[in-house]
Write an enzyme that holds these catalytic residues in place. Structure first.
Site, mmCIF file in Angstrom:
data_model
loop_
_atom_site.group_PDB
_atom_site.id
_atom_site.type_symbol
_atom_site.label_atom_id
_atom_site.label_comp_id
_atom_site.label_asym_id
_atom_site.label_seq_id
_atom_site.Cartn_x
_atom_site.Cartn_y
_atom_site.Cartn_z
ATOM 1 N N LEU A 96 54.634 60.161 35.879
ATOM 2 C CA LEU A 96 55.817 59.317 35.668
ATOM 3 C C LEU A 96 56.784 59.923 34.654
ATOM 4 O O LEU A 96 57.754 59.296 34.246
ATOM 5 C CB LEU A 96 55.401 57.906 35.234
ATOM 6 C CG LEU A 96 54.607 57.112 36.283
ATOM 7 C CD1 LEU A 96 54.185 55.747 35.741
ATOM 8 C CD2 LEU A 96 55.408 56.932 37.557
ATOM 9 N N GLY A 97 56.507 61.165 34.241
ATOM 10 C CA GLY A 97 57.399 61.835 33.291
ATOM 11 C C GLY A 97 58.630 62.396 33.994
ATOM 12 O O GLY A 97 58.830 62.193 35.193
ATOM 13 N N ARG A 118 50.261 55.271 32.100
ATOM 14 C CA ARG A 118 50.783 53.904 32.292
ATOM 15 C C ARG A 118 51.138 53.731 33.760
ATOM 16 O O ARG A 118 51.350 54.729 34.471
ATOM 17 C CB ARG A 118 52.017 53.686 31.407
ATOM 18 C CG ARG A 118 53.165 54.517 31.870
ATOM 19 C CD ARG A 118 54.097 54.972 30.752
ATOM 20 N NE ARG A 118 54.769 56.189 31.201
ATOM 21 C CZ ARG A 118 56.042 56.271 31.564
ATOM 22 N NH1 ARG A 118 56.837 55.231 31.461
ATOM 23 N NH2 ARG A 118 56.565 57.399 32.000
ATOM 24 N N TYR A 144 55.395 72.146 19.110
ATOM 25 C CA TYR A 144 55.510 72.269 20.573
ATOM 26 C C TYR A 144 55.372 73.738 20.990
ATOM 27 O O TYR A 144 54.648 74.070 21.930
ATOM 28 C CB TYR A 144 56.878 71.721 20.970
ATOM 29 C CG TYR A 144 57.197 71.715 22.445
ATOM 30 C CD1 TYR A 144 56.503 70.909 23.340
ATOM 31 C CD2 TYR A 144 58.264 72.491 22.945
ATOM 32 C CE1 TYR A 144 56.846 70.871 24.687
ATOM 33 C CE2 TYR A 144 58.611 72.451 24.283
ATOM 34 C CZ TYR A 144 57.897 71.648 25.151
ATOM 35 O OH TYR A 144 58.246 71.610 26.483
#
Ligand code: AKB
Length: 316
Positions: free
Chosen positions: A10-11, A36, A141
């Site tokens: 869902l990203g 989610r 990151y």
């Protein structure tokens, strides 16, 4: 036919990748997973499971039950969010990746995960950044991405796992918004252009970064997945890019379509420092030579398409 399991479905990339893979390989052959559940075409158009990627056993069971032969690991925190919570970023980005690699080794799955231009640092050559070069990133990151690139190479060399990956630049899309990246301004600017006719950029004028339109990014993933392994000299972290621009150039491209559009600047020091540590423009020639990477959209073509699609989405 492949049976593909995708994490982080869902990203920003996942939401569109799922639909692309389902159209290429059949809806039932692409399992979307995410931490989610949000009702959307991803959850409604084919199989979906809740998965926290730090749960190795759960990941193994879902992949095994589905009969996956391919794992696409997309779940990760982006650069600006990772800088706010570095320990959480390490645990999620590295823990999730290690689990996905281990499950792939145990079940003998083909493996794909994206790296990023964030894997480079201030001492990397800034212009025409080579495929193989100095990588000393100064962000959490970036540290995660370099470690991930090495880990994927290790799993290929040590276990013969079919790992593949690209270094994505900033990705621009009109479907799901990115969350917590440094390059997000290049998406936000299109929304604000239509909603308010002006945009205040948190990235300073003159700061060049590589970018790519989502349709080109999705095609690159499928092309690399399908590439003849005999032709791959690299396996992971191929430099890919479609364009390099700085904020006033994207503003000028928007002004060709919306002449009254205005840009202002209010620089966010955290995201600016991240952007300053990244290359201006990377060299994608290894991806072009080894698996025929090609991008169709430049800045102007992308801008016309983005504004057209967003007008419909925002009812403008
Ligand atoms: C970010 O800005 O963090 C991402 C990336 C370039 O990896 N879009």
């Amino acid at each position: 036919m492949k049976k593909i399991m995708v994490t982080g479905a869902l990203g920003q990339i996942g939401s569109e990748l799922i639909m692309k893979l389902r159209s290429e390989y059949g809806a039932d052959n692409v399992l979307a997973t995410d931490i989610r559940h949000v009702a959307s075409n991803v959850t409604e158009s084919g199989p979906f499971e809740i998965l926290d990627v730090t749960d190795a056993k759960g990941m193994h069971k879902i992949a095994q039950d589905f009969g996956a032969d391919t794992m696409m690991h997309m779940a990760a925190l982006l650069s600006a969010t990772a800088e706010k919570n570095p320990v959480f970023a390490w645990n999620l980005n590295m823990g999730g990746l290690l689990n996905a690699l281990e499950v792939s080794r145990e079940l003998n799955l083909q493996f794909f995960t994206p790296s990023s231009i964030g894997a480079f640092g201030p001492s990397t050559p800034k212009k025409n950044t080579p495929q193989d070069t100095l990588q000393r990133p100064t962000t959490m990151y970036g540290v995660n991405k370099v470690s991930g690139e090495l880990l994927c190479d290790y799993y290929y060399e040590r276990f013969g796992l079919d790992t593949r990956g690209v270094r994505f630049p900033g990705l621009i899309s009109n479907v799901a918004k990115p969350g917590g990246g440094t390059t997000d301004y290049a998406v936000d600017i299109y929304y604000k252009a239509l909603e308010e006719g002006k945009y205040t950029s948190y990235i300073a004028e003159g700061t060049y970064m590589d970018m790519m339109y989502m349709p080109d990014a999705l095609q690159a993933i499928v092309d690399l997945l399908e590439a003849d392994p005999a032709k791959l000299k690299h396996r992971n972290a191929f430099n890919v890019t479609a364009m390099s621009f700085e904020p006033s150039q994207i503003a000028a491209a928007i002004q060709k379509e919306i002449p009254t559009f205005e840009i202002a600047y209010e620089v966010d020091p955290v995201r600016q420092a991240i952007a300053d540590s990244w290359p201006d423009a990377i060299d994608p020639s290894a991806a072009i030579e080894e698996w025929g990477f090609k991008a169709k959209y430049d800045l102007d073509k992308m801008t016309v398409d983005m504004l057209e699609k967003l007008k419909v989405k925002l009812g403008k």
